[in-house]
Enzyme design. Structure first.
Site, short mmCIF file in Angstrom:
data_model
loop_
_atom_site.label_atom_id
_atom_site.label_comp_id
_atom_site.label_asym_id
_atom_site.label_seq_id
_atom_site.Cartn_x
_atom_site.Cartn_y
_atom_site.Cartn_z
N SER A 199 -17.86 52.20 70.37
CA SER A 199 -17.26 53.24 71.22
C SER A 199 -17.74 53.05 72.65
O SER A 199 -18.94 52.81 72.87
CB SER A 199 -17.67 54.62 70.71
OG SER A 199 -17.23 55.62 71.60
N HIS A 201 -17.90 55.20 75.36
CA HIS A 201 -18.60 56.20 76.18
C HIS A 201 -20.10 56.29 75.89
O HIS A 201 -20.82 57.01 76.59
CB HIS A 201 -17.93 57.57 76.10
CG HIS A 201 -18.07 58.30 74.80
ND1 HIS A 201 -18.92 59.36 74.65
CD2 HIS A 201 -17.47 58.14 73.61
CE1 HIS A 201 -18.83 59.84 73.42
NE2 HIS A 201 -17.96 59.11 72.76
N THR A 237 0.87 51.71 74.07
CA THR A 237 0.60 50.94 75.30
C THR A 237 -0.90 50.90 75.55
O THR A 237 -1.57 51.93 75.51
CB THR A 237 1.34 51.59 76.49
OG1 THR A 237 2.73 51.62 76.16
CG2 THR A 237 1.14 50.78 77.77
N CYS A 323 -26.03 70.83 64.42
CA CYS A 323 -26.98 71.92 64.16
C CYS A 323 -26.44 73.20 64.76
O CYS A 323 -26.44 73.37 65.97
CB CYS A 323 -28.32 71.59 64.77
SG CYS A 323 -29.58 72.81 64.39
N1 PLP Z 1 -20.38 57.23 65.07
C1 PLP Z 1 -21.56 57.56 65.62
C2 PLP Z 1 -22.82 57.02 65.02
C3 PLP Z 1 -21.62 58.40 66.74
O1 PLP Z 1 -22.81 58.71 67.27
C4 PLP Z 1 -20.41 58.88 67.27
C5 PLP Z 1 -20.42 59.81 68.41
O2 PLP Z 1 -21.39 60.52 68.64
C6 PLP Z 1 -19.20 58.49 66.67
C7 PLP Z 1 -19.22 57.67 65.58
C8 PLP Z 1 -17.89 58.95 67.21
O3 PLP Z 1 -17.57 58.22 68.39
P1 PLP Z 1 -16.49 58.80 69.41
O4 PLP Z 1 -17.13 59.95 70.11
O5 PLP Z 1 -16.19 57.66 70.32
O6 PLP Z 1 -15.30 59.20 68.60
#
Ligand code: PLP
Length: 377
Positions: A199, A201, A237, A323
């Site tokens: 991912s 971000h 796209t 939490c």
């Molecule tokens: N998997 C893990 C281990 C994560 O920490 C996160 C987001 O915190 C995700 C998946 C989900 O990613 P996204 O926020 O890009 O959907």
């Protein structure tokens, strides 16, 4: 503001922001358009795919851009069980996966799949022998994250691949590397996985971009149907600005990889030492194997209260991704630690921008908050 929640998301780095800006305002063509402006966008997309693939350690044609880590996890899980549907209906995962894995797995359980959840020890470690023991001839998917997002522990993904091979099980192996990507060294080949999620971000690219690695030769189905983008595997796209930003963020990180890893790890260790020295009643729940994540607890002080009071002082940390309402997150709960420890748990996660002065401010704020409040026992 002091931002110490980099496992939740990160500030976009200047390189990524500039790359996105250039694509949004100048190179904004649709890569599928036939004229030169479109062809230039397609060329840029190809270069950006190569950059991200190099950062992942795979071939460009093994990488499919998605909207986020959640999409990659959902796609991997659904496509893997579809692929194995004639071989069985058993899935193995861990009790400490992100909900982006646990929820699609739960949906499959509701459709009749049998699921084995591997449980961690009190440090959040999964025993690879538990996986070897759980594998069956009808296991079609093993999904195990590489770095846990709340504890920072590294899970035995490579050992999982070896166990699958040794058992002769037809299971495909998926790993969620959303927290591991660029922070701990790996390649899909070294790990021996079939599917791997990242991912953007979490690595200083914007939200709205991620990718799924699919091992070359593995023929899976797309999650959605539509145009022929991403070799027909992920229609829509292409978000060229986000992809350009992800490529720039990856390159910027790779250019400073050793320095960033050391800086993040040193800052985390400094925080843990200061926390233990200043707050003798505190507990280090997890040092984190990964350089950027650790978890601490102040038993008797609810983490929701701590997060709120820290926020009032301009400090951002997390109480764990789920939490709320007096319940510990499923990850902290799975460690089986005493309830007071779980309810007072905080995740602190670092980026290369964080400083020791920020750690001092966090520890000082925790000292003030706990001295002003009597622990609720
Ligand atoms: N998997 C893990 C281990 C994560 O920490 C996160 C987001 O915190 C995700 C998946 C989900 O990613 P996204 O926020 O890009 O959907």
């Amino acid at each position: 503001m002091i931002y110490l929640d980099n496992a939740a998301t990160t500030r976009v780095c200047p390189e990524a922001a500039l790359a996105a800006m250039a694509v949004m305002t100048e190179g904004f063509g649709n890569p599928s358009s036939r004229y030169a402006h479109g062809a230039a966008a397609a060329e840029r997309l190809q270069a950006d795919r190569a950059t991200v693939a190099a950062a992942v350690g795979c071939l460009p044609e093994e990488l499919f851009f998605t909207s986020c880590g959640t999409e990659g996890d959902n796609w991997a899980i659904r496509a893997a069980v579809e692929y194995g549907k004639r071989k069985g209906r058993h899935i193995i995962t861990t009790a400490i996966e992100h909900s982006a894995v646990l929820e699609p797995v739960r949906a499959l359980a509701n459709q009749g799949y049998e699921v084995t959840y591997l449980r961690p020890d009190r440090w959040g470690r999964i025993d690879p022998q538990d996986l070897a023991a759980a594998l069956r001839p009808d296991t079609v998917l093993v999904s195990m994250m590489l770095v846990n997002n709340e504890l920072g522990t590294i899970l035995p993904v490579k050992e999982a691949a070896e166990a699958i091979r040794a058992s002769g099980s037809p299971a495909l192996l998926h790993t969620d590397t959303v927290q591991a990507f660029l922070k701990v060294p790996f390649t899909p080949k070294d790990l021996g996985v079939d599917l791997l999620t990242i991912s953007g971000h979490k690595v200083r690219a914007p939200k709205g971009i991620g990718a799924l690695y699919i091992r070359k030769g593995l023929k899976l189905k797309p999650l959605m149907l539509g145009g022929g983008q991403e070799s027909g595997m992920r229609p829509g796209t292409e978000p060229t600005a986000q992809i350009a930003a992800l490529a720039a963020a990856c390159q910027a990180w790779l250019d400073h990889r050793e320095e960033y890893t050391k800086r993040i790890e040193d800052t985390k260790n400094y925080f843990l030492d200061s926390f233990s020295a200043a707050l003798p009643q505190g507990v280090v729940v997890s040092h984190g194997d990964a350089p950027h994540i650790c978890a601490v607890s102040l038993p008797g002080y609810p983490s929701e209260m701590l997060v709120r009071e820290l926020s009032d002082r301009g400090i951002c940390v997390s109480s764990g991704s789920a939490c709320h309402r007096g319940k510990p997150s499923h990850v902290f709960a799975a460690t089986g630690r005493p309830k007071a420890e779980l309810l007072g748990a905080l995740r602190v996660s670092f980026s290369p921008e964080n400083t020791t002065e920020e750690c001092d401010a966090l520890v000082q704020a925790l000292v003030e908050i706990t001295s002003a409040r009597v622990a609720a026992r």
